[in-house]
Scaffold this active site. Structure first.
Site, PDB file in Angstrom:
ATOM      1  N   ASP A 111       3.722  -4.725   3.680  1.00  0.00           N
ATOM      2  CA  ASP A 111       5.593  -4.713   3.771  1.00  0.00           C
ATOM      3  C   ASP A 111       5.664  -5.921   4.233  1.00  0.00           C
ATOM      4  O   ASP A 111       6.780  -6.624   3.865  1.00  0.00           O
ATOM      5  CB  ASP A 111       6.674  -4.071   4.043  1.00  0.00           C
ATOM      6  CG  ASP A 111       5.217  -3.490   6.433  1.00  0.00           C
ATOM      7  OD1 ASP A 111       4.659  -4.215   6.274  1.00  0.00           O
ATOM      8  OD2 ASP A 111       6.624  -2.704   6.804  1.00  0.00           O
ATOM      9  N   HIS A 142       0.591  -1.277  -0.128  1.00  0.00           N
ATOM     10  CA  HIS A 142      -0.132   0.352  -0.159  1.00  0.00           C
ATOM     11  C   HIS A 142       0.875   0.855   0.434  1.00  0.00           C
ATOM     12  O   HIS A 142       1.935   0.985   0.105  1.00  0.00           O
ATOM     13  CB  HIS A 142      -1.340   0.152   1.307  1.00  0.00           C
ATOM     14  CG  HIS A 142      -0.115  -0.135   2.492  1.00  0.00           C
ATOM     15  ND1 HIS A 142       0.437   1.225   3.183  1.00  0.00           N
ATOM     16  CD2 HIS A 142       0.365  -1.002   3.366  1.00  0.00           C
ATOM     17  CE1 HIS A 142       1.150   0.818   4.057  1.00  0.00           C
ATOM     18  NE2 HIS A 142       0.972  -0.468   4.431  1.00  0.00           N
TER      19      HIS A 142
END
Length: 493
Positions: free
Chosen positions: A391, A109
Site C-alpha cells: 500500500d 499484495h
C-alpha cells in the site's frame, strides 16, 4: 343482507392475515439484523464498488450542499475486498481502430495476517495453508498449488528464490498471505486474462522471460501475490521462460532512491499526522478504553497499531479480541476507522503528502514511460510487466498522478497503465495514447496530466505525450523545480 356470523368470520380472517404479516416482517427483520451483525452482508450498498467505464454522454450535475459523509463500515468492507462476487473491469476496453501495445500493472499484495499484535490478547486464529475445499476458493486454486511445486525451474533473483512460493503455516505468521489473498489475485489474473490474452493476444503462446516481466519486493506476501495473478493471467505458464526480479526498495525506485528531500517531506507529513491524532479527543478516549479492557498502558496499545489487527478480525468475520477486563467493541473499531478516514481528508487538504508522493513515485513513473516508449518504437520484448508491491507503494503513485481522492489501496488493489496506437487503414499507424485504470475503473481523465483533455474531440483517448511531459517535466511544478535531481537535493523555493 350479510348475517352476523359471516361478518364475524370475515373479521377473524382479516385479523389472522394481519398477524401473519406481522410475524413475517419480524422474521425478516431479525434475519437482516443477524446477517449484518455477523458481517455476512455489508451495511452499505455494494453497487458503489462496481467499476464504471467512461461515459461519452454529458452528465448534468444535480445541485447539492455537502457530499455525504463516508461510512466507516462500508470503507472497511471495501478495504477487505472480500472475494464474494465476480470481478469486473474495464481493462483492455479501448475504442475500435486502436491497437493495444503495452500493459504495466502495479498491485498491492492480497489479504494478509496482521503485522502488529494487540498486547495481552489472543492472535486471530487463521489457517495460512491452502485448501481448495475451504472458502474462499477458486476453480484454479488446486492447479495453482500444483504448479507452484515446479517453481524451481524458474530463474529467480537470490532473495526471492529463498522465499516460499505458497503460504504454508497452519497458524499464520506475521504478515503472511492468507488463502483469501491468493484467491483475490487469482481473480485479478483471470480478469486480465479475459481481455489481454483472449481478446488482444497481447502475449504469444509460451512468452519468453523478457516478454513476461515480474518484479516483487522481498516479502513472501508480495511474491506469492504476483505469482497468483500471473497464474490467473497465464495458467500453467512455462517456468523455464520466467525471470522473477527482486526490488530492494518498496518505492520501486531502482537507481533513483537517493532523494534527501523526499525524506524531509515524509517527516513533515508524519508530524501533521501526529498533530491530527493528538487533537482528536474521541480517538484518545477510544485508545484509553481499549487499553483498560486489555490491561495495558494506553501508550503501549497505541504503539501496537490496533487498527491493523482489528481489520483482520473484521475482514475474516472474527470476534474482536478480549483482555482481562473486557473486549474491544465494534464501536471502538469504527472510531479508529473513522479517524483513518479523517486523516486521509486532512492529508488531501494540507498538501504535504503530495510533495512527498511526487518524489516517491517519479522513478517508477519514469520507468513506466520508458517502457511505453520502447513498445511504441516497435519492440515487442516487453508487452506486459507486473510489479507486486505494498500500500505504501501504490498510494504515492495514485497521489502523484492526481488521483488523491481515489480509495486508499485495498487488499489486492491493481493499478494499470495501457499504451494504445491508433491504426490507420493502409497507413503506418496514427498517434499514441495512454489509459490509466484503478481497480478496474478507467480513471485516465481524473489524472493531472489528462484532466483538461477534451473527451469529445477526435481523440477519445489521452495522448501519450501528455503523460510523457508530465513525467519528464510537469510533475515537478508543485515543487518549483524542473528535474527530479533538483527536487531531491535542494529545498523548493
Amino acid at each position: 343482507m350479510e348475517t352476523s356470523s359471516r361478518r364475524q368470520q370475515r373479521m377473524k380472517l382479516a385479523h389472522s392475515r394481519f398477524i401473519l404479516l406481522l410475524v413475517l416482517a419480524a422474521v425478516l427483520a431479525i434475519v437482516s439484523f443477524s446477517l449484518q451483525f455477523l458481517h455476512l452482508i455489508p451495511t452499505a450498498p455494494v453497487s458503489e464498488e462496481r467499476p464504471q467505464g467512461k461515459s461519452r454522454k454529458r452528465v448534468i450535475p444535480v445541485p447539492h450542499t455537502e457530499p455525504p459523509e463516508p461510512d466507516p463500515v462500508y470503507e472497511a468492507y471495501a478495504y477487505c475486498n472480500i472475494p464474494n462476487r465476480s470481478e469486473q473491469g474495464w481493462e483492455g476496453h479501448g475504442p475500435a481502430g486502436y491497437k493495444l501495445l503495452s500493459v504495466q500493472v502495479m498491485i498491492r499484495h492480497g489479504d494478509r495476517y496482521p503485522l502488529y499484535a494487540i498486547p495481552k490478547t489472543k492472535r486471530p486464529a487463521i489457517d495460512c495453508t491452502l485448501a481448495p475445499d475451504r472458502k474462499p476458493s477458486h476453480p484454479k486454486l488446486g492447479a495453482f498449488i500444483r504448479h507452484m511445486a515446479r517453481g524451481g525451474q524458474g530463474r529467480w533473483d537470490a532473495v526471492l528464490g529463498a522465499l516460499p512460493r505458497l503460504p504454508n503455516h497452519s497458524f499464520c505468521e506475521i504478515g503472511e498471505l492468507t488463502q483469501t489473498g491468493v484467491v483475490q489475485h487469482l481473480r485479478n489474473g483471470e480478469t486480465l486474462h479475459s481481455t489481454y490474452i483472449e481478446r488482444h493476444q497481447l502475449l504469444p503462446a509460451g512468452p519468453s522471460g523478457a516478454q513476461l516481466y515480474l518484479e516483487s519486493t522481498g516479502k513472501s506476501r508480495t511474491l506469492q501475490s504476483g505469482l497468483a495473478l500471473l497464474y490467473g493471467l497465464l495458467p500453467d505458464f512455462d517456468w523455464a521462460r520466467l525471470s522473477v526480479r527482486h526490488q530492494w526498495y518498496t518505492l520501486f525506485c531502482g537507481g533513483g532512491c537517493d532523494c534527501p528531500q523526499r525524506a524531509r517531506y515524509l517527516a513533515e507529513e508524519q508530524r501533521r499526522q501526529y498533530r491530527l491524532r493528538a487533537a482528536d479527543a474521541l480517538l484518545e478516549r477510544t485508545y484509553a478504553d481499549m487499553a483498560r479492557a486489555v490491561g495495558v498502558p494506553t501508550r503501549q496499545l497505541r504503539v501496537a497499531n490496533p487498527i491493523d489487527s482489528l481489520l483482520c478480525h473484521f475482514c475474516h468475520g472474527l470476534s474482536f479480541p478480549c483482555g482481562a477486563r473486557g473486549c474491544v467493541s465494534r464501536q471502538q473499531f469504527l472510531a479508529l476507522k473513522r479517524q483513518q478516514m479523517e486523516d486521509e481528508r486532512d492529508r488531501l487538504g494540507r498538501g504535504l503528502y503530495l510533495r512527498y508522493a511526487l518524489l516517491a513515485a517519479h522513478p517508477f513513473l519514469n520507468r513506466t514511460a520508458a517502457r511505453m516508449q520502447r513498445a511504441a518504437q516497435g519492440r515487442r520484448d516487453e508487452p506486459f510487466a507486473l510489479y507486486s508491491a505494498h500500500d505504501v507503494t501504490v498510494a504515492p503513485v495514485l497521489s502523484a498522478l492526481g488521483l488523491a481522492r481515489a480509495r486508499a489501496p485495498r487488499f489486492a488493489a491493481r493499478l494499470v497503465f495501457e499504451l494504445w496506437r491508433e491504426e490507420e487503414e493502409g497507413g503506418p499507424g496514427g498517434g499514441l495514447y495512454v489509459r490509466v485504470l484503478y481497480d478496474g475503473e478507467d480513471v485516465t481523465f481524473h489524472t493531472s496530466f489528462c484532466r483538461a483533455h477534451d473527451r469529445a474531440s477526435a481523440q477519445p483517448l489521452c495522448p501519450f505525450h501528455n503523460f510523457l511531459s508530465f513525467v519528464q517535466r510537469d510533475m515537478f511544478g508543485p515543487l518549483n523545480t524542473t528535474s527530479y535531481h533538483d527536487a531531491c537535493h535542494r529545498r523548493a523555493v
